[in-house]
Design a protein around this motif. Sequence first.
Motif, mmCIF file in Angstrom:
data_model
loop_
_atom_site.group_PDB
_atom_site.id
_atom_site.type_symbol
_atom_site.label_atom_id
_atom_site.label_comp_id
_atom_site.label_asym_id
_atom_site.label_seq_id
_atom_site.Cartn_x
_atom_site.Cartn_y
_atom_site.Cartn_z
ATOM 1 N N THR A 79 36.864 27.687 28.816
ATOM 2 C CA THR A 79 36.158 27.400 30.065
ATOM 3 C C THR A 79 36.160 28.606 30.999
ATOM 4 O OG1 THR A 79 36.763 25.074 29.880
ATOM 5 C CG2 THR A 79 36.098 25.854 32.055
ATOM 6 N N ARG B 144 34.047 31.534 29.551
ATOM 7 C CA ARG B 144 32.615 31.227 29.572
ATOM 8 C C ARG B 144 32.048 31.433 30.977
ATOM 9 N NH1 ARG B 144 29.296 26.960 30.472
ATOM 10 N NH2 ARG B 144 27.527 26.690 29.060
ATOM 11 N N ARG B 145 32.777 30.985 31.993
ATOM 12 C CA ARG B 145 32.293 31.144 33.358
ATOM 13 C C ARG B 145 32.151 32.622 33.708
ATOM 14 N NH1 ARG B 145 34.858 29.001 39.116
ATOM 15 N NH2 ARG B 145 33.586 30.347 40.397
ATOM 16 N N ARG C 279 31.486 17.637 36.865
ATOM 17 C CA ARG C 279 31.178 18.767 35.987
ATOM 18 C C ARG C 279 31.354 18.416 34.516
ATOM 19 N NH1 ARG C 279 34.577 24.361 35.668
ATOM 20 N NH2 ARG C 279 36.253 22.826 35.694
ATOM 21 N N SER C 280 32.320 17.545 34.194
ATOM 22 C CA SER C 280 32.586 17.244 32.787
ATOM 23 C C SER C 280 31.424 16.527 32.116
ATOM 24 C CB SER C 280 33.856 16.400 32.654
ATOM 25 O OG SER C 280 33.672 15.087 33.160
ATOM 26 N N TRP D 78 26.525 21.559 29.124
ATOM 27 C CA TRP D 78 26.746 22.970 28.813
ATOM 28 C C TRP D 78 28.159 23.438 29.149
ATOM 29 C CZ3 TRP D 78 22.731 21.216 31.954
ATOM 30 C CH2 TRP D 78 22.955 21.272 33.333
ATOM 31 N N HIS D 79 28.942 22.606 29.852
ATOM 32 C CA HIS D 79 30.325 22.984 30.129
ATOM 33 C C HIS D 79 31.265 22.653 28.972
ATOM 34 C CE1 HIS D 79 30.008 24.420 34.264
ATOM 35 N NE2 HIS D 79 29.073 23.505 34.428
ATOM 36 N N TYR E 3 31.883 18.983 42.344
ATOM 37 C CA TYR E 3 31.298 20.173 41.727
ATOM 38 C C TYR E 3 29.841 20.255 42.174
ATOM 39 C CZ TYR E 3 30.145 23.687 38.206
ATOM 40 O OH TYR E 3 29.744 24.851 37.571
ATOM 41 N N ASP F 241 23.182 26.360 38.181
ATOM 42 C CA ASP F 241 24.612 26.170 37.974
ATOM 43 C C ASP F 241 25.188 27.499 37.513
ATOM 44 O OD1 ASP F 241 27.149 25.165 37.608
ATOM 45 O OD2 ASP F 241 26.685 24.032 35.806
ATOM 46 N N GLU F 242 25.609 27.609 36.288
ATOM 47 C CA GLU F 242 26.162 28.853 35.773
ATOM 48 C C GLU F 242 25.084 29.620 35.014
ATOM 49 O OE1 GLU F 242 29.537 27.950 33.373
ATOM 50 O OE2 GLU F 242 30.894 27.909 35.079
#
Length: 447
Positions: free
Chosen positions: A23, A26-27, A163-164, A168-169, A180, A196-197
């Motif tokens: 996690t 990836r961020r 977020r969960s 894509w997370h 979030y 988002d990301e």
Amino acid sequence: MTEQKKLKQRVRARMAATGESWTTARRQVLAHAEPSADRVLPPGLVPGYRTFGPRQHRESGLLAHVLAAQGVRAPHTDAPYTEAMLAGLGGGVGFMYAVFEYRDLPPLLTIVAQHHPQPWVPAALDRLGLPYVEEHSSKAGPAIDRLRTALGGGRPVFATVDRSRLPWHGLEPGPGNDPYPVVVAGVDGDVLHLDDEGPHPRQLPVQTFAAAWSGHRKGRHQAVTVTATRQRTDLPTAIRDAVATTVAHLTGPVLHNSFDTNFGFSGMAKLAHQLRDTRTRTGWTRRFGAPVPFFHGVRRLYECLEVEYTAPGATRPVYADFLDEAAPLVGDRLTEAAALFRHSGEQWSRLAALALDTVQGLGAYTEVAEQRMALVFSRGRDAEAEIRELTRRLAELTEEFTAEDQLGAAGRQELFAAMADLVESCLESERHAVTALAGRTIGGVSG
């Protein structure tokens, strides 16, 4: 090779180089990705929305994208607001330190290094005098209808989700306790476009988004929409008010109750004291002294200072950028405080790097522990057999780590003392920075 496979390769390479969890790695990869020059944006985005993925501070980056899309300009530059300026106007830096203990789990360290607990986006909008509506709904249907109406009127919407439940997370669905924020930047039929990301819009079916929106229990279907673009507060006034809030929350009190000992300078001093404490149950020697809690606590220290609810360097570097940008408007001596916060940010990052270097050897234990924790929080008794098997595997790995414990009790104690030194260095720098801010901007003295 597809874009997703390339992303996985970059994430795995970063994990191997840094020891970060999936996690976290990836961020960081997504935050530093750049859109291709020839990209084609999907249909349905609100007019003007072209930038995706915050660079340093999450909420400030998202707000910068929303205001830029709606044509809001910073009066001192006649350009879109920078992420740094909005980070300062949202409340800037802060500090909250606590350790929570749950049955059958290692102690959970939490540090919030940004202004807290006031909601970030409303605080920044209030200071700029930008009108907005904040809505909640107990039912998804009416909330989705209002979302479509806002998007149809060319207004992107901040939405607080679980977020969960954003696929894509790659997370197990959790209890939805942590807010979030994302921005819903457009709709094309039954597909929403989310900021988002990463540097591209994330596409999500309306039904899937509704589940994520409903999943955040404390703020179910919470939405914030900017309704007009004329700023009703002059920027120097907004800056002074934001800086005053930052100073007040670092010096305390914040909540006006007993938990205030965990906030601001008091919280930093508490962290340093507990790192050095070798006798009581709240000291790190006893709380995080055994090999398994040690790995959990120290790695969590890295994530809280660099990744979660913060910008890198415990938010201090981006706040220093805000002070430098604000100095010509409210007093050049803000640059003195900026230099001190920038130095403090370097020290917080040194502390995070020391934590990360220490736990790089965790290996397989990381994956098993994260799987077990996710199941405990998300499925509980329904996953009892899987949790029991993961617990057995963790017990085996614990024996391995105990046998191979290279640091030993004395080494951990020495590490905690070195960490306390860094915390105290940050505390000293920030006390001097606050003295500069309180004496030269809040009181109205400039130049």
